[in-house]
Design a protein around this motif. Structure first.
Motif, mmCIF file in Angstrom:
data_model
loop_
_atom_site.group_PDB
_atom_site.id
_atom_site.type_symbol
_atom_site.label_atom_id
_atom_site.label_comp_id
_atom_site.label_asym_id
_atom_site.label_seq_id
_atom_site.Cartn_x
_atom_site.Cartn_y
_atom_site.Cartn_z
ATOM 1 N N LYS A 156 5.909 51.393 -29.417
ATOM 2 C CA LYS A 156 6.840 52.517 -29.519
ATOM 3 C C LYS A 156 6.498 53.594 -28.486
ATOM 4 O O LYS A 156 5.346 53.739 -28.056
ATOM 5 C CB LYS A 156 6.791 53.122 -30.925
ATOM 6 N N ARG A 157 7.502 54.369 -28.121
ATOM 7 C CA ARG A 157 7.313 55.465 -27.157
ATOM 8 C C ARG A 157 6.486 56.562 -27.806
ATOM 9 O O ARG A 157 6.622 56.857 -29.002
ATOM 10 C CB ARG A 157 8.674 56.030 -26.741
ATOM 11 N N PRO A 165 8.427 64.222 -23.230
ATOM 12 C CA PRO A 165 8.732 63.294 -22.140
ATOM 13 C C PRO A 165 9.543 63.924 -21.022
ATOM 14 O O PRO A 165 9.708 63.320 -19.955
ATOM 15 C CB PRO A 165 9.508 62.178 -22.839
ATOM 16 N N TRP A 172 1.087 56.627 -19.144
ATOM 17 C CA TRP A 172 1.941 55.436 -19.195
ATOM 18 C C TRP A 172 1.384 54.337 -20.091
ATOM 19 O O TRP A 172 1.774 53.178 -19.961
ATOM 20 C CB TRP A 172 2.152 54.905 -17.771
ATOM 21 N N ASP A 174 1.899 53.510 -23.214
ATOM 22 C CA ASP A 174 2.943 52.837 -23.987
ATOM 23 C C ASP A 174 3.904 52.070 -23.077
ATOM 24 O O ASP A 174 4.284 50.929 -23.369
ATOM 25 C CB ASP A 174 3.701 53.841 -24.863
ATOM 26 N N LEU A 175 4.275 52.685 -21.968
ATOM 27 C CA LEU A 175 5.197 52.037 -21.034
ATOM 28 C C LEU A 175 4.565 50.801 -20.401
ATOM 29 O O LEU A 175 5.214 49.766 -20.234
ATOM 30 C CB LEU A 175 5.634 53.027 -19.950
ATOM 31 N N LEU A 192 11.861 51.151 -24.603
ATOM 32 C CA LEU A 192 11.088 51.480 -25.794
ATOM 33 C C LEU A 192 11.910 52.256 -26.816
ATOM 34 O O LEU A 192 12.796 53.047 -26.451
ATOM 35 C CB LEU A 192 9.844 52.289 -25.421
ATOM 36 N N ASP A 194 11.802 54.819 -30.388
ATOM 37 C CA ASP A 194 10.947 55.780 -31.073
ATOM 38 C C ASP A 194 10.633 55.252 -32.475
ATOM 39 O O ASP A 194 11.055 54.162 -32.860
ATOM 40 C CB ASP A 194 11.578 57.176 -31.107
ATOM 41 N N THR A 200 14.860 55.107 -26.435
ATOM 42 C CA THR A 200 14.390 56.251 -25.645
ATOM 43 C C THR A 200 14.634 56.002 -24.155
ATOM 44 O O THR A 200 15.646 56.409 -23.598
ATOM 45 C CB THR A 200 12.906 56.549 -25.914
ATOM 46 N N GLY A 222 13.302 60.804 -23.959
ATOM 47 C CA GLY A 222 13.145 60.390 -22.571
ATOM 48 C C GLY A 222 13.231 61.568 -21.626
ATOM 49 O O GLY A 222 13.479 62.710 -22.023
#
Length: 308
Positions: A156-157, A165, A172, A174-175, A192, A194, A200, A222
């Motif tokens: 998750k973001r 964000p 980064w 999570d990304l 991703l 939430d 997001t 985002g």
């Protein structure tokens, strides 16, 4: 002007297509280095922005600098350069690099506390690291033609309550995890969610979907992208209905069309999501219309800043 032209002609060979500005000095990119003790490196205590140059023309340069300043203010960073000076630095970098299609980055990072100073970010000075290199695109030439293949990962973001964000950053984790999930699934990129299951963004890009002719993008979670803002303007110009609101994963994966957008790629249609084929596995008509209009207007000088 002649003196500047002569100076640039002398320096361009030295910069070999990639120029940098680091802590008050211009230099070839290969010479730009930061100490490993600085908190920009050790703690990812840095914010940044990226602006594109196409055919010797910046796109929305002042919008990018304004967002960069907002990010620096949010992180209590105050480098000595003014916005006007940052603008001049970026223009000069592209001239030095001598690349008419450029990817131009501006970063502000924290140094380390002076000996004896409290180990607190307020004790660290902030300084700039900027660079101009040949154009970099998020998508490959193959993806440009066939469309992006996306997927929704398990990760998750990071929630906005933990870190906003809208402040561009290098956090980064999570990304990056999402990108590896996408690779394992045979997709190009992850988008991703939430914790509530709403869409997001992806790694470095905003997302939109189109359902029954309405263009929709997530309201939260985002970056407030500059290219995203450009899509808003294009929708108004083309008479397309636009909604900015929460987008559930179910709505997103069942859309008629999906596209992403970013400085490093413009408008990028997708043709698959979680293995589902959208349309006939080719970029959708509204996405293509937005993409073509975007680049046509860019070529005409829309929101452009000419480089000498």
């Amino acid at each position: 002007m002649d003196a500047m032209t002569d100076e640039l002609a002398t320096l361009r060979g030295k910069y070999a297509g990639a120029a940098a500005y680091l802590d008050g000095e211009f230099m070839p990119l290969a010479e730009a280095k930061i100490p490993v003790t600085h908190w920009g490196y050790r703690r990812s205590d840095v914010t940044y922005d990226v602006v594109g140059v196409r055919d010797g023309r910046f796109f929305r340069l002042d919008d990018h600098i304004a967002r960069f300043r907002n990010s620096m203010n949010a992180l209590h960073m105050a480098p000595p350069e003014s916005d006007a000076e940052i603008r001049d630095i970026l223009l000069r970098l592209v001239l030095l690099a001598d690349v008419r299609d450029s990817y131009v980055s501006m970063e502000c990072l924290r140094a380390s506390p002076a000996p004896g100073a409290l180990r607190h970010p307020a004790s660290c000075r902030a300084y700039l690291s900027c660079s101009a290199v040949p154009w970099i695109s998020v998508v490959s030439a193959e993806m440009e033609v066939r469309g992006m293949h996306l997927m929704i990962p398990r990760v998750k973001r990071v929630p906005p309550a933990s870190f906003d964000p809208r402040v561009k950053n290098f956090h980064w984790g999570d990304l990056t995890a999402g990108m590896f999930e996408a690779k394992d699934a045979g997709a190009d990129f992850a988008v991703l969610l939430d914790e509530a299951g709403n869409v997001t963004e992806g790694p470095g890009f905003n997302v939109f979907h189109i359902t029954d002719g309405t263009v929709v993008t997530p309201a939260r979670g985002g970056l407030d992208g500059i290219t995203r803002l450009s899509v808003f303007e294009l929708c108004e110009e083309l008479g397309l209905k636009l909604e900015v609101r929460d987008v559930s994963v179910e709505e997103f994966v069942n859309a008629d069309e999906i596209f992403a957008c970013t400085t490093a790629g413009g408008i990028m249609p997708a043709t698959r999501i979680n293995g589902r084929i959208l349309g006939n596995d080719v970029p959708g008509p509204i996405s293509v219309r937005l993409k073509e209009t975007f680049w046509n207007k860019r070529a005409e000088g829309w929101h452009g800043t000419e480089i000498l």
